[in-house]
Scaffold this motif. Structure first.
Motif, mmCIF file in Angstrom:
data_model
loop_
_atom_site.group_PDB
_atom_site.id
_atom_site.type_symbol
_atom_site.label_atom_id
_atom_site.label_comp_id
_atom_site.label_asym_id
_atom_site.label_seq_id
_atom_site.Cartn_x
_atom_site.Cartn_y
_atom_site.Cartn_z
ATOM 1 N N LYS A 29 0.839 -1.191 0.000
ATOM 2 C CA LYS A 29 0.000 0.000 0.000
ATOM 3 C C LYS A 29 0.879 1.248 0.000
ATOM 4 N N PRO A 30 0.762 2.100 -1.030
ATOM 5 C CA PRO A 30 1.635 3.277 -1.109
ATOM 6 C C PRO A 30 1.225 4.354 -0.121
ATOM 7 N N GLN A 31 2.210 5.100 0.308
ATOM 8 C CA GLN A 31 1.986 6.244 1.196
ATOM 9 C C GLN A 31 3.001 7.323 0.849
ATOM 10 N N GLY A 32 2.604 8.570 1.008
ATOM 11 C CA GLY A 32 3.547 9.645 0.746
ATOM 12 C C GLY A 32 2.868 10.855 0.128
ATOM 13 N N LYS A 33 3.654 11.902 -0.072
ATOM 14 C CA LYS A 33 3.132 13.175 -0.562
ATOM 15 C C LYS A 33 2.539 13.042 -1.967
ATOM 16 N N LEU A 34 3.275 12.397 -2.872
ATOM 17 C CA LEU A 34 2.789 12.277 -4.242
ATOM 18 C C LEU A 34 1.541 11.405 -4.318
#
Length: 472
Positions: A29-34
């Protein structure tokens, strides 16, 4: 041998194992600003996609692609079969725009705007995370026996996926047949629209198959856009890229060893954690360079930046950059190639805009009846014509009639002298034109017929009028 092993990724797709079988992708599962930016863009585009067929401008559906009846609406502008050239130009403009964008910024369209990616990553994948858990939980669930937990989670996921696929199919149908027709069919019920219901279930099955099983294979196998990268991308194109100069340094990547001085050891900033691979929805290793499967979704950027923060290294080991920026430290420039695409796009847009504003809302066609010559009627020469009047607007014209503006003469329609052309409809019929021989310029004379609705002129049509040669 190590060099050959490092190049093995070129021998097969990231979603195919060594035996040639499908390698199922379990992205973390991706996480981050973008990723948060992508979610914002995706929610906006999803709202637009769902609302577009139900929003109307001047009575015209905002977007409609009715292939069966050859009626198209683009941003509220209606296009009929007679406007097919305008529709083609608009499609070419879209292709040139995507090509220009790809030359400049790579496959960013796929990762941020493409409906397939948005539905897969922002709808179906998020539901999958909610029901089955993250990467490791999904792998564990698929490997375990069919017990109560697995049946419950898989059954719930499959049911929710089917419902969403059915909703998508309905929205898709609204684009094809029109939102008014869709609402009318829903009110009438499935019994009165069995053919439409079968088509709807077929579309539902297609969407369900894509999102439950085919998934990223759409981008790799079915969509030709990835293969266009080889022709459109160059060393100056901005793509999601791994900074191999910084990441590999002199002695390659390597895990962090306690109290190790990586400058002295010659190792790069890449600590070989492989989380950029785990988070990739296409199952590739971005460190191998730009690949056909990469959709520039930026999940690897967010994951790598998180790891760089944890180990105390600067962010940007994976980032938006061109090959020349990484190897030669050159900044982005608007190249001659990009200027060429931009010039073509500007010219096409100008031509399309001019043709769009010069287009009439009503289009009339008047043709001589095939096989018929002229007749003498009370000292006049008479020709018989067939006419067709197309109303492209969403309002009725109830007082339509023809007037012969040049030369002088009389128009005698077969039937009522004035007729109605319904909204988005067609009226056709036959009319006689009688002209005194003194106004004829030979055996073939150009005449001009004007179409009026009441006192308002709608269109002007020119055709040929036949007369005897003796009047030349």
């Amino acid at each position: 041998m190590d060099d050959l092993h490092d190049e093995e990724f070129r021998d097969r797709l990231g979603t195919v194992d060594e035996e040639g079988k499908r390698a199922w992708v379990y992205p973390k599962k991706p996480q981050g600003k973008l990723y948060e930016y992508r979610k914002t863009v995706s929610w906006f585009l999803l709202a637009f996609l769902i609302a577009a067929p139900f929003v109307k401008i001047n009575g015209n559906q905002f977007l409609m692609f009715n292939v069966l009846e050859r009626k198209f609406n683009i941003f509220g502008f209606p296009f009929w079969p007679q406007d097919f050239h305008l529709f083609v130009i608009s499609m070419i403009i879209g292709v040139v725009f995507v090509a220009l964008f790809t030359v400049a910024f790579g496959r960013i369209f796929c990762g941020w705007i493409c409906p397939q990616t948005i539905f897969m990553e922002m709808v179906f994948r998020r539901i999958e995370y909610w029901i089955e858990g993250d990467r490791n939980a999904q792998i564990k669930l698929d490997k375990q026996e069919w017990n109560q937990e697995k049946i419950r989670k898989k059954g719930l996921k499959w049911f929710v996926f089917f419902v969403i696929s059915f909703v998508i199919a309905n929205v898709f149908l609204a684009y094809l047949t029109g939102s008014d027709e869709l609402i009318e069919m829903v009110e009438e019920g499935p019994a009165d629209n069995m053919g439409t219901l079968i088509a709807l279930l077929i579309f539902t099955g297609v969407f369900y198959f894509i999102y439950i099983w085919f998934r990223e294979q759409v981008c790799i196998i079915a969509c030709p856009y990835g293969r266009l990268q080889g022709a459109l991308l160059d060393n100056k194109t901005i793509v999601v890229a791994y900074d191999h100069v910084r990441g590999e340094a002199e002695n390659g990547r390597g895990r962090i060893i306690k109290n190790e001085d990586r400058i002295l050891s010659g190792k790069g900033d890449c600590i070989d954690c492989k989380l950029c691979v785990s988070v990739c929805p296409m199952g590739i290793d971005i460190r191998n360079g730009t690949q056909l499967e990469c959709t520039n979704c930026t999940a690897c950027i967010d994951e790598c930046n998180t790891i760089m923060d944890k180990v105390g290294f600067p962010q940007g080991l994976i980032r938006y950059a061109s090959e020349d920026e990484i190897t030669k430290k050159e900044k982005f420039v608007f190249t001659t190639r990009m200027k060429g695409y931009a010039a073509v796009l500007l010219i096409l847009t100008g031509v399309f805009s001019g043709m769009l504003f010069l287009r009439n809302d009503v289009e009339a066609t008047v043709l001589r009846l095939p096989g018929q010559l002229f007749e003498h009627k009370g000292g006049n020469i008479s020709n018989v014509f067939t006419y067709k009047v197309i109303n492209k607007t969403t309002r009725d014209f109830n007082d339509v009639h023809f007037v012969l503006s040049s030369p002088k003469g009389i128009v005698k329609p077969v039937g009522a002298p004035r007729f109605k052309v319904p909204r988005e409809g067609i009226a056709s019929g036959t009319l006689f034109v009688e002209i005194n021989p003194v106004w004829l310029k030979g055996d073939k004379t150009k005449i001009t017929l004007e179409v009026y609705n009441g006192d308002k002129r709608l269109d002007t049509e020119t055709t040929n009028f036949l007369g005897p040669r003796t009047f030349n």
